[in-house]
Design an enzyme around this catalytic site. Sequence first.
Site, PDB file in Angstrom:
ATOM      1  N   SER A   1     -18.488  39.340  37.583  1.00  0.00           N
ATOM      2  CA  SER A   1     -18.775  39.394  39.003  1.00  0.00           C
ATOM      3  C   SER A   1     -17.725  38.681  39.866  1.00  0.00           C
ATOM      4  CB  SER A   1     -20.146  38.785  39.291  1.00  0.00           C
ATOM      5  OG  SER A   1     -20.157  37.410  38.929  1.00  0.00           O
TER       6      SER A   1
ATOM      7  N   SER B   1     -18.408  36.283  33.782  1.00  0.00           N
ATOM      8  CA  SER B   1     -17.900  36.620  35.118  1.00  0.00           C
ATOM      9  C   SER B   1     -16.597  35.967  35.533  1.00  0.00           C
ATOM     10  CB  SER B   1     -18.949  36.294  36.172  1.00  0.00           C
ATOM     11  OG  SER B   1     -19.825  37.368  36.276  1.00  0.00           O
TER      12      SER B   1
ATOM     13  N   LYS C   1     -15.111  31.799  45.090  1.00  0.00           N
ATOM     14  CA  LYS C   1     -16.124  32.851  45.003  1.00  0.00           C
ATOM     15  C   LYS C   1     -17.211  32.551  46.028  1.00  0.00           C
ATOM     16  CE  LYS C   1     -18.913  35.083  41.374  1.00  0.00           C
ATOM     17  NZ  LYS C   1     -19.202  35.076  39.917  1.00  0.00           N
TER      18      LYS C   1
HETATM   19  N1  GLN Z   1     -21.827  40.844  33.836  1.00  0.00           N
HETATM   20  C1  GLN Z   1     -22.865  39.923  33.489  1.00  0.00           C
HETATM   21  C2  GLN Z   1     -24.125  40.235  34.251  1.00  0.00           C
HETATM   22  O1  GLN Z   1     -24.123  41.158  35.012  1.00  0.00           O
HETATM   23  C3  GLN Z   1     -22.425  38.517  33.694  1.00  0.00           C
HETATM   24  C4  GLN Z   1     -22.422  38.111  35.118  1.00  0.00           C
HETATM   25  C5  GLN Z   1     -21.973  36.700  35.325  1.00  0.00           C
HETATM   26  O2  GLN Z   1     -21.369  36.079  34.454  1.00  0.00           O
HETATM   27  N2  GLN Z   1     -22.283  36.177  36.489  1.00  0.00           N
HETATM   28  O3  GLN Z   1     -25.117  39.591  34.089  1.00  0.00           O
END
Ligand code: GLN
Length: 497
Positions: free
Chosen positions: A154, A178, A79
């Site tokens: 994400s 994520s 990532k």
């Molecule tokens: N979807 C969640 C957010 O937008 C989690 C994102 C993540 O785990 N980085 O905060």
Amino acid sequence: MEIFDLTVYQLKEMMEKGTITAREITSVVLARIRQFDADIRAYVTVTEEDALAAAQEVDQRRKDGEKLPPLAGIPLGLKDNICTKGVRTTCSSHMLDNFIPPYNATVVEKLNKCGAVLTGKLNMDEFAMGSTTEFSAFFPTHNPWDLERVPGGSSGGPAAAVAAGEAIYALGSDTGGSARQPASFCGIVGMKPTYGLISRSGVVPFASSLDQVGTLTKDVRDCALVLNAIAGHDPKDNASAAVDIPDYTTFLTGNIKGKKIGVPKEQLGDRLDPRVADVFKKALDKLEELGAVVDECSFPHAASAVPAYHIIAPAEASSNLARFDGVRYGYRAVPDDGKEYDLLEMYMKTRGEGFGPEVKRRIMMGTYVLSSGCYEKFYLKALKVRTLIRNEYQRLFQDYDVLVTPTSPYLPFRLGDEVDDPLELYHSDSYTIPVNMAGLPAISLPCGFAEGLPVGMQLIAPAFAEGRILQVAHAFEQNTPYHQQRPPLKEKKGSES
Ligand code: GLN
């Protein structure tokens, strides 16, 4: 199955037998990227030459008779919030468009020691804020199972790359789901280990009390192998735990007779798509058939987790992202006429132009809930909710070995469908977020399909009991066919290879 469909341990075995080399595997994966990434758009940066050189070095070491670790010579993607020395690390943000880190994250150092082969850096929601990868400042990533749908987020790039055979495995990060949610949307295995198990040194922070590095693999054995390689104490990360790391593959016994599994009934409420509910119900039947004792349980504060998270995470993000000011590194706004802005103007333009809308929304929320007067009303209250959630898990783990929920209440969204409704999007993380709030380990694994789209099941365990969820996940996986299914990819745009 094709080479790019195989797992880490299958490829390792082939290399040991001498039927394939690391360079051949890497060439296959790079060809796959050339063929399909114009459609999928998982990669921000492909490191073709470095990958081939690293693979060749592994082949040489093997030829010289060296006994190599399981990840040696296996191509992976990272990532793009995991710092790689000399390789652009953007967090999919214009703010870091041209940022080339001068050092490696600890996890990258560990992988390098194993002889891992990095094929490139993968797309994400900007600074890991989002659930669809549509908040990438560069381009959205597409779900390999249906190119009109999102891969989740994400870590959408990592999940899509693994599902499409554009990487054999990948690392992501997980602050509120994520790694798990994109794994679920892309039909692969995603693990968020216990807070503190894996070093975050060199991983660009989002919300430091919640962030963990996550793994994305094709099956549970690969997950255990990757954990073996990257878990462990690191003095460079203040939250890193000094615990003994077991060999996680020893938990893959296939036997879950008598294991007590709790299903929090509050998490099967209104929001759950009936098509996901159906698949999940059948998965529970399967667990029972394998000898587990599956019971409904109660987790009354489940619904408070998302609102509390969206106070705590932005509060921490607003502080973490203060470093992007146009002075230290990253983007700096300059006026068209070539003159200089004054300092305040420079800060404002830099942050206004460098950050995308979701990141700005979170920074504003975060500074607001930390401001005087709001602190007690919001931030402190959210911390109390967090303690309640922790306590509830503790109580549940007195009665259950693991807890199980669907990973996401929804099937993968169509691109563009949810992006304008932040609240709806935030609530789509309602099964994964409570786990981060309590710092617990959880895994998402494929548990079936609905309308041709993958559905994931989440298993949660007490802190540092990764072995327990690996054991249950592995037994389920070995008795179901879902992890062997691959997306039916047909070329659309890409035709270079
Ligand atoms: N979807 C969640 C957010 O937008 C989690 C994102 C993540 O785990 N980085 O905060």
